[in-house]
Scaffold this motif. Sequence first.
Motif, PDB file in Angstrom:
ATOM      1  N   SER A 179       0.826  -1.199   0.000  1.00  0.00           N
ATOM      2  CA  SER A 179       0.000   0.000   0.000  1.00  0.00           C
ATOM      3  C   SER A 179       0.868   1.260   0.000  1.00  0.00           C
ATOM      4  O   SER A 179       0.587   2.222  -0.730  1.00  0.00           O
ATOM      5  CB  SER A 179      -0.915  -0.006   1.225  1.00  0.00           C
ATOM      6  N   ALA A 180       1.910   1.243   0.808  1.00  0.00           N
ATOM      7  CA  ALA A 180       2.805   2.398   0.880  1.00  0.00           C
ATOM      8  C   ALA A 180       3.501   2.670  -0.447  1.00  0.00           C
ATOM      9  O   ALA A 180       3.822   3.814  -0.781  1.00  0.00           O
ATOM     10  CB  ALA A 180       3.837   2.175   1.981  1.00  0.00           C
ATOM     11  N   GLU A 181       3.730   1.605  -1.218  1.00  0.00           N
ATOM     12  CA  GLU A 181       4.401   1.730  -2.511  1.00  0.00           C
ATOM     13  C   GLU A 181       3.422   1.912  -3.668  1.00  0.00           C
ATOM     14  O   GLU A 181       3.823   1.959  -4.828  1.00  0.00           O
ATOM     15  CB  GLU A 181       5.265   0.489  -2.759  1.00  0.00           C
ATOM     16  N   GLY A 182       2.129   1.990  -3.358  1.00  0.00           N
ATOM     17  CA  GLY A 182       1.121   2.142  -4.399  1.00  0.00           C
ATOM     18  C   GLY A 182       0.926   0.906  -5.249  1.00  0.00           C
ATOM     19  O   GLY A 182       0.540   1.003  -6.419  1.00  0.00           O
ATOM     20  N   LYS A 183       1.148  -0.276  -4.661  1.00  0.00           N
ATOM     21  CA  LYS A 183       1.085  -1.527  -5.414  1.00  0.00           C
ATOM     22  C   LYS A 183      -0.026  -2.460  -4.946  1.00  0.00           C
ATOM     23  O   LYS A 183      -0.076  -3.611  -5.344  1.00  0.00           O
ATOM     24  CB  LYS A 183       2.430  -2.263  -5.315  1.00  0.00           C
ATOM     25  N   LEU A 184      -0.927  -1.943  -4.125  1.00  0.00           N
ATOM     26  CA  LEU A 184      -1.996  -2.786  -3.591  1.00  0.00           C
ATOM     27  C   LEU A 184      -3.311  -2.501  -4.300  1.00  0.00           C
ATOM     28  O   LEU A 184      -3.822  -1.374  -4.272  1.00  0.00           O
ATOM     29  CB  LEU A 184      -2.156  -2.522  -2.087  1.00  0.00           C
ATOM     30  N   ASN A 185      -3.846  -3.537  -4.972  1.00  0.00           N
ATOM     31  CA  ASN A 185      -5.182  -3.458  -5.590  1.00  0.00           C
ATOM     32  C   ASN A 185      -5.353  -2.220  -6.472  1.00  0.00           C
ATOM     33  O   ASN A 185      -6.338  -1.477  -6.363  1.00  0.00           O
ATOM     34  CB  ASN A 185      -6.263  -3.490  -4.506  1.00  0.00           C
ATOM     35  N   ARG A 186      -4.418  -2.003  -7.379  1.00  0.00           N
ATOM     36  CA  ARG A 186      -4.437  -0.799  -8.206  1.00  0.00           C
ATOM     37  C   ARG A 186      -5.506  -0.843  -9.298  1.00  0.00           C
ATOM     38  O   ARG A 186      -6.034   0.180  -9.707  1.00  0.00           O
ATOM     39  CB  ARG A 186      -3.056  -0.599  -8.855  1.00  0.00           C
ATOM     40  N   ASN A 187      -5.805  -2.058  -9.785  1.00  0.00           N
ATOM     41  CA  ASN A 187      -6.767  -2.195 -10.875  1.00  0.00           C
ATOM     42  C   ASN A 187      -8.060  -2.813 -10.334  1.00  0.00           C
ATOM     43  O   ASN A 187      -8.112  -4.018 -10.068  1.00  0.00           O
ATOM     44  CB  ASN A 187      -6.165  -3.077 -11.978  1.00  0.00           C
ATOM     45  N   ASN A 203      -6.108 -10.344  -2.148  1.00  0.00           N
ATOM     46  CA  ASN A 203      -5.624  -9.068  -2.665  1.00  0.00           C
ATOM     47  C   ASN A 203      -4.720  -9.274  -3.875  1.00  0.00           C
ATOM     48  O   ASN A 203      -4.139 -10.352  -4.067  1.00  0.00           O
ATOM     49  CB  ASN A 203      -4.873  -8.313  -1.576  1.00  0.00           C
ATOM     50  N   VAL A 204      -4.626  -8.230  -4.683  1.00  0.00           N
ATOM     51  CA  VAL A 204      -3.803  -8.260  -5.893  1.00  0.00           C
ATOM     52  C   VAL A 204      -2.646  -7.284  -5.719  1.00  0.00           C
ATOM     53  O   VAL A 204      -2.860  -6.108  -5.402  1.00  0.00           O
ATOM     54  CB  VAL A 204      -4.629  -7.881  -7.139  1.00  0.00           C
ATOM     55  N   LEU A 205      -1.430  -7.782  -5.928  1.00  0.00           N
ATOM     56  CA  LEU A 205      -0.236  -6.972  -5.768  1.00  0.00           C
ATOM     57  C   LEU A 205       0.402  -6.708  -7.129  1.00  0.00           C
ATOM     58  O   LEU A 205       0.571  -7.626  -7.929  1.00  0.00           O
ATOM     59  CB  LEU A 205       0.779  -7.677  -4.866  1.00  0.00           C
ATOM     60  N   THR A 206       0.732  -5.462  -7.382  1.00  0.00           N
ATOM     61  CA  THR A 206       1.386  -5.110  -8.632  1.00  0.00           C
ATOM     62  C   THR A 206       2.838  -5.565  -8.590  1.00  0.00           C
ATOM     63  O   THR A 206       3.615  -5.126  -7.730  1.00  0.00           O
ATOM     64  CB  THR A 206       1.331  -3.585  -8.869  1.00  0.00           C
ATOM     65  N   PRO A 262       6.079  -7.579 -11.355  1.00  0.00           N
ATOM     66  CA  PRO A 262       6.445  -8.226 -12.606  1.00  0.00           C
ATOM     67  C   PRO A 262       6.712  -9.720 -12.426  1.00  0.00           C
ATOM     68  O   PRO A 262       6.979 -10.434 -13.392  1.00  0.00           O
ATOM     69  CB  PRO A 262       7.728  -7.490 -13.011  1.00  0.00           C
ATOM     70  N   GLU A 263       6.631 -10.192 -11.196  1.00  0.00           N
ATOM     71  CA  GLU A 263       6.933 -11.586 -10.887  1.00  0.00           C
ATOM     72  C   GLU A 263       5.719 -12.469 -11.143  1.00  0.00           C
ATOM     73  O   GLU A 263       4.589 -12.119 -10.773  1.00  0.00           O
ATOM     74  CB  GLU A 263       7.352 -11.693  -9.419  1.00  0.00           C
ATOM     75  N   LEU A 264       5.947 -13.608 -11.762  1.00  0.00           N
ATOM     76  CA  LEU A 264       4.878 -14.575 -12.014  1.00  0.00           C
ATOM     77  C   LEU A 264       4.673 -15.402 -10.747  1.00  0.00           C
ATOM     78  O   LEU A 264       5.327 -16.426 -10.542  1.00  0.00           O
ATOM     79  CB  LEU A 264       5.232 -15.489 -13.192  1.00  0.00           C
ATOM     80  N   ASN A 265       3.760 -14.947  -9.911  1.00  0.00           N
ATOM     81  CA  ASN A 265       3.630 -15.617  -8.627  1.00  0.00           C
ATOM     82  C   ASN A 265       2.249 -15.380  -8.028  1.00  0.00           C
ATOM     83  O   ASN A 265       1.540 -14.444  -8.391  1.00  0.00           O
ATOM     84  CB  ASN A 265       4.705 -15.123  -7.656  1.00  0.00           C
ATOM     85  N   ALA A 266       1.895 -16.263  -7.118  1.00  0.00           N
ATOM     86  CA  ALA A 266       0.696 -16.148  -6.289  1.00  0.00           C
ATOM     87  C   ALA A 266       0.946 -17.035  -5.089  1.00  0.00           C
ATOM     88  O   ALA A 266       1.734 -17.972  -5.161  1.00  0.00           O
ATOM     89  CB  ALA A 266      -0.553 -16.590  -7.039  1.00  0.00           C
ATOM     90  N   LYS A 306      -4.761 -16.427   3.630  1.00  0.00           N
ATOM     91  CA  LYS A 306      -4.333 -15.082   3.235  1.00  0.00           C
ATOM     92  C   LYS A 306      -3.722 -15.144   1.834  1.00  0.00           C
ATOM     93  O   LYS A 306      -2.594 -15.606   1.654  1.00  0.00           O
ATOM     94  CB  LYS A 306      -3.325 -14.512   4.239  1.00  0.00           C
ATOM     95  N   ILE A 307      -4.477 -14.671   0.828  1.00  0.00           N
ATOM     96  CA  ILE A 307      -4.115 -14.868  -0.576  1.00  0.00           C
ATOM     97  C   ILE A 307      -3.573 -13.598  -1.212  1.00  0.00           C
ATOM     98  O   ILE A 307      -4.073 -12.505  -0.967  1.00  0.00           O
ATOM     99  CB  ILE A 307      -5.344 -15.348  -1.376  1.00  0.00           C
ATOM    100  N   ALA A 308      -2.567 -13.771  -2.059  1.00  0.00           N
ATOM    101  CA  ALA A 308      -2.059 -12.677  -2.890  1.00  0.00           C
ATOM    102  C   ALA A 308      -1.845 -13.206  -4.306  1.00  0.00           C
ATOM    103  O   ALA A 308      -1.289 -14.276  -4.494  1.00  0.00           O
ATOM    104  CB  ALA A 308      -0.745 -12.130  -2.340  1.00  0.00           C
ATOM    105  N   VAL A 309      -2.312 -12.456  -5.274  1.00  0.00           N
ATOM    106  CA  VAL A 309      -2.095 -12.770  -6.686  1.00  0.00           C
ATOM    107  C   VAL A 309      -1.342 -11.596  -7.298  1.00  0.00           C
ATOM    108  O   VAL A 309      -1.719 -10.441  -7.102  1.00  0.00           O
ATOM    109  CB  VAL A 309      -3.435 -12.988  -7.430  1.00  0.00           C
TER     110      VAL A 309
END
Length: 283
Positions: free
Chosen positions: A72-80, A113-116, A118-122, A129-132
């Motif tokens: 969130s601090a880096e502006g990479k949380l759930n941007r789209n 949650n969705v994290l911005t 370039p890494e192909l990961n989830a 607690k899920i991150a894609v």
Amino acid sequence: MNSMSLIVRLTKRALLMGVSSLLVLPLSGCLTTQTTNAGEVGVTRQQFVLVSSQEVDASAQKAYAQVLAKASAEGKLNRNPQEVTRVRAVARRLIAQTGAFRADAPNWKWEVNVLTSPELNAWCMAGGKIAVYTALLEKLNLTDDELAAVMGHEIAHALREHTRERVSQQMATNLGLNILSAGLGLSAGVSDLAGQVLNVTVALPYSREHETEADRIGVELAARAGYNPRAAISLWQKMEQVGGGAPPELLSTHPSPERRMQDLEVYSQRVFPLYEQARKRSQ
């Protein structure tokens, strides 16, 4: 180094590995559990545990909060918003089916949650607690069936409590190494090397076993949720194609691609009737 010193060091390493195995094996026989029902895919392996689910879940919750705060601090949380809505919709359908493997899972405090990146990961931490990562959606152009395959795979790790199991294995290994290092008078360097060897020979095979279990449970979750389980095959094919010389993180500990595809063919076919039933119910 002279030949005698080399022989002494190699003998100590071999003794350390052998006796450490003897220390861990008795523990594994008396501290085992089965974290999930077998399901149609028949995952029945007994698991070695030394730490409670509650402790692991609490740690996961703290770690997840830290990840989200940083993103969130880096502006990479759930941007789209569209991507977030899509990922959470697929997750809801999969989570609704987790009761087939353990009755408590549908009531976990799930977060998606969705994290911005370039890494192909989830991933899915203990307790749901899920991150894609956005690269999965954007670089691979995933269908919903393929997205369900990767998320089902990650959810399966949480259902099977693989994190808890790996923590327990590391605790047992560290205990054995500490006792043996003190008893044999080994230097820190040799002890560290022995730990690395044990990690490769014990931890890595278990990790591959975990990945296979997650593949199998994942295709069943997808099928029960009305997603085509065969999409798992095309998903991993896409992952391999974009991986280049080094496999993406999701593939880093899995057996050979050939063995994986063969296993997915067998198990996706086994659960295909569940997919057909789910599709009929939704019509």
